[in-house]
Design an enzyme around this catalytic site. Structure first.
Site, mmCIF file in Angstrom:
data_model
loop_
_atom_site.group_PDB
_atom_site.id
_atom_site.type_symbol
_atom_site.label_atom_id
_atom_site.label_comp_id
_atom_site.label_asym_id
_atom_site.label_seq_id
_atom_site.Cartn_x
_atom_site.Cartn_y
_atom_site.Cartn_z
ATOM 1 C CE1 TYR A 1 -7.037 -2.182 -2.377
ATOM 2 C CE2 TYR A 1 -6.124 -1.694 -4.511
ATOM 3 C CZ TYR A 1 -6.088 -2.685 -3.623
ATOM 4 O OH TYR A 1 -5.387 -3.660 -3.429
ATOM 5 C CD GLU A 2 -12.540 -2.278 -4.273
ATOM 6 O OE1 GLU A 2 -13.512 -2.200 -4.373
ATOM 7 O OE2 GLU A 2 -11.914 -2.898 -5.331
#
Lengths: 591, 591
Positions: free
Chosen positions: B433-434
């Protein structure tokens, strides 16, 4: 739901173009022509894709349940196990004398890969049975073979291996399970075993446990250990099932993965058992089973990764995200598929080049076993040397490959819905069980390397040397395959030399580098496998036989492995040559 | 149950011996003496060990539940969140104007590491709030700041970031969520967002969503995107909560890990929202949040690994298995503890040397942010360059470290009971994620490397060069630290040079090596961090200050990293220099 198709073309290429198994002169191998193996692998593939694959997610979600002492497998497992049994799949490489089909071990392994890719947890029920079958087949008396093997070949009865206890796994010398001799020649077994895969379930009439225990008079440590056959139900003279034996499931483990397989705590309370093999020589008999199990786990390592890879490729072709930096490749769509992006390619090529090399190694290893079974001592030595590498390296890289496949999915890879998480959770156990990979490295460096005066590792180097010599006239092969292989092999020899020179002074100099050595050896042997495949692919191309597109893909994939993976050998060597000092510098209290 | 103790001594060493933060001249830093930071870190450690750690397993087991549109967090989360809030922990590095404590970002990060180690899923609720706080603080109007920030600083209201939609994550240009302008200056937001961490829950009165959406007139792709503040409950003039806004939770994702955090599908049905920052400049505003989030994820990568490591060390000291090859070390016991074995040491040293280097890098990065906040443009450029490395390298290696820690436990590591599986399952998301780590590599090579004419990467090389020059008179440092650092730095420069020379011709030559470059850079920067720590440790030893045992351990651990990890740079360089050809050789259909 995840997809899976058996990689028939790749398997056929290895069996026939590389190994040329029909013409090895081994007994029964002359029947293995292309059509026959294609038919077998194709049938296994259909069963795997249509029946086992859909149950993989079901097994993960439902897991096994212990109710009133009875283990229930997930919905559909029983039907699939019946189908496996009825199709004769459990008997494929077993002895015809006990109902087996007598195929080579290699064919058992090839079809096994397919079943594992589709459903690893499910396949363990028959995989462990096969291991127990082999132990009884090798070490049992004629009467024991007649009693136990026919039903185990058909998997009407399944098998287990009972080694680990709560306080000891690797260090079996500490085990506490006791075997008390009875007047009738049997023993009473008492103790607790943990982590028993397929320990109990509702898919077979009986479960035949092979149990390590200490009988009186054997002395301390592993010397005092014997192996016993302990059935869940006793068997009457006429072969029918008798009363329940004193063995029961204490609980089921809640695991990270392989939920479809029942991992049991087994309690033996004066259970009746029969000695298998010689008294106090149980470790030797157990190793028959364990070596086979280690190859089977190496197989799991890359087979689960193969399934994960196939899904990653499909997702990378399907998911539209971003544009190729060199210009849109799907100009009419809102974006290009992921597979246009170089870093996605890098990831997929890492996976593909590992998987095909791993398959070649596993098949080659299985072929060595068939040679060993036919009495070739050198093949026996070679597979003995390779076993820790197949187990340790293929499972480490297999897990890494599975994680990489999950990564292609981005956030969707982390959601259980897509099935990639399960592949990762399942694959993780392969690095741990049947001897954690650190133990494999120890086995390789501490035992296998020096076995018979280093005869087999020298034979391995000689085989590479003569292979290079045979083919170095071919300029294309030379640069792309032979030179990198030579460099890797040189690093491996330097590492072995380091161990010889510095391990004498301090054995920690060898042991501190054991894990790197296992990986250095793994890369070298995979480089060798790739070079062999390249020779075969080139020969087929030049001969005009085979699918040119497949063969060119094979060569390009091999070049990738040589160029992008083999450089790891230099790093492993540098670590090994740093010796024990950096590794052992701290006191335990300083961690 | 897993254990965890905040690594106060190591943190204090970095803050004071290496970074000397009290004397940096930055505003407010002169208050940060040893006693003050010790007191803060110690209090955070107590909260983490006593309250957050026990809830980590609870969160994993229970997960979050969606009932009648309401998300319920696991038992105990609400009480712990109240404790966090009441202790002022949510406000620690926020602006005093809005109720914050005004500590440096570095102190926020240091305490954050402690909270993440103890309970990553729980800490995300406040972590995301902090990101949303920063975006509003940087881009909001005065009125917006007054409306939203005080309650977000206290976490009475929590925040989220809403980027991803079902068909697009990385490629935000394709997003479909619409914002229609209203007469009163607000917007009506309609669309669906997925993977929204902390999207809804029962621990705060309100949830403030920052939502990317397309308002009319912005054109195609990312150019047309704006950022909006969309609260769960509307806020009245007097600051009290008004009616429910048109935003609801569609479902919760069933994930591999971080079960304690609610990952929501969010549906916006004409929800009222307010523009944050400039119209059609939403990406810029979102990047404020995203850069902070990326550092936070890099932190998670090693913080979870730290917890896993501490448990692996404890197990390795406790579990008796086998004997040291150099002679029994626990002769009165049935076996020696695992930690005597060289391969267990190798594993633990890999973990320890990574973790301490990673902590130093994260702290140094946070310190750059404090410098940037104080107006130092070079620090801003440096952290911008380092962000993808902190995110990508620390999470890749953090996951690897967590898996290695699990491996120490053998079969017990695979059983949920011991908690090691959870650490692995939780850590896995940090690579995704990110911005998945492949995107970080692309950001590094495709954007950061060449930013401002390559000014910051040149500054990085200059900093290493001048560091080496300053210290090369010290013979011990020279051989153990400066020479390996020089070699790694040379490999990194060669890789950058390769990109410059061959990337012009074909950008794929750079992109195919981007992932290896991120790791090559990561190892080099960690080598630099270790060299800096070695200088500080040696100085403290020579000055007679500090704990000599700790300082000597630090030096030995650093030497391990330099000798056993830095050789990876050569392999990464070799891969990079093989260029695009092997990576791009196949057609998509050939996979």
């Amino acid at each position: 739901m995840p997809i899976y198709e058996a990689p028939l073309r790749d398997m056929q290429f290895i069996l026939h173009d590389v190994l040329d198994i029909k013409n090895t002169g081994l007994p029964g191998h002359d029947e293995l022509d292309r059509d026959f193996t294609e038919a077998v692998l194709d049938a296994a593939g259909k069963l795997a894709t249509e029946m086992l694959l859909p149950l993989n997610v079901v097994g993960d979600r439902q897991g096994c349940v212990l109710e009133n002492g009875i283990v229930r497998t997930p919905d559909g497992f029983k039907g699939a196990f019946d189908a496996l049994r009825e199709g004769g799949w459990t008997a494929r490489d077993c002895d015809p004398e006990f109902g087996g089909q007598g195929m080579p071990y290699l064919m058992g392994l090839a079809t096994g890969e397919i079943f594992v890719s589709a459903n690893m947890a499910f396949n363990m029920y028959q995989g462990l049975t096969h291991g127990a079958y082999s132990a009884i087949h090798t070490h049992g008396t004629d009467a024991q073979k007649q009693t136990w093997l026919p039903k185990m070949v058909s998997c009407e009865w399944t098998g287990t291996m009972n080694l680990t206890e709560p306080h000891c796994g690797t260090d079996l010398g500490m085990l506490r399970t006791k075997a008390e001799p009875q007047e009738d020649g049997s023993y009473r077994i008492t103790g607790q075993k943990i982590f028993i895969s397929a320990g109990d379930h509702d898919m077979a009439e009986n479960v035949i446990h092979l149990v390590l225990a200490k009988a009186p008079g054997g002395g301390e440590g592993t010397k005092g250990i014997s192996l016993f056959i302990v059935p869940k139900f006793l068997v009457n003279e006429d072969g029918s099932l008798g009363e329940r034996n004193g063995v029961s499931v204490g609980s089921l483990e809640d695991k990270m993965g392989i939920h479809g397989n029942a991992t049991c705590v087994m309690n033996f309370d004066g259970a009746q058992g029969w000695l298998l093999g010689d008294l106090h020589k149980g470790m030797r008999a157990m190793f028959t089973m364990m070596n086979e199990a280690r190859l089977g786990v190496g197989l799991q390592g890359y087979a689960v990764a193969e399934a994960a890879y196939q899904n990653a490729v499909a997702y990378a072709k399907d998911r539209l995200q971003g544009r190729a930096v060199t210009g849109a490749e799907n100009p009419d769509g809102p974006a290009d598929p992921l597979i246009v992006h170089p870093d996605i390619r890098r990831n997929l090529m890492d996976q593909k080049s590992f998987l095909e090399g791993a398959r070649m190694l596993a098949f080659w290893g299985a072929h060595q076993i068939d040679r060993a079974h036919a009495g070739e001592a050198e093949a026996d030595g070679m597979i003995s040397l390779l076993t820790p590498i197949i187990k340790g390296f293929l499972t480490d890289k297999g897990f890494e490959t599975t994680v990489n496949a999950q990564q292609v999915f981005g956030g969707h890879g982390y959601i259980e819905e897509w099935g990639m998480s399960q592949f990762v959770r399942d694959a993780r156990i392969t690095m741990i069980y049947e001897g954690a990979n650190g133990i494999q490295a120890l086995d390789l460096v501490g035992r296998k390397l020096a076995a018979d005066g280093g005869k087999y590792v020298m034979a391995f180097f000689d085989e590479i040397k003569s292979f290079i010599k045979t083919h170095e006239g071919d300029e294309t092969l030379k640069q792309d395959f032979l030179e990198p292989l030579k460099a890797a092999s040189k690093d491996l020899q330097a590492a072995a030399m380091y161990f010889m020179q510095h391990g004498m002074k301090n054995p920690n100099n060898a042991l501190a580098g054991s894990y790197d050595f296992m990986h250095l050896f793994g890369h070298t042997v995979l480089g060798f496998m790739w070079a062999r495949m390249a020779v075969a692919a080139q020969a087929a191309l030049q001969g005009g036989s085979g699918d040119a597109d497949f063969l060119n893909t094979k060569l390009a994939t091999g070049r990738y492995y040589m160029q992008r993976q083999l450089p790891m050998t230099a790093t492993h060597l540098a670590r090994i040559e740093s010796g024990a000092d950096p590794v052992m510098a701290l006191d335990a209290a300083q961690f």
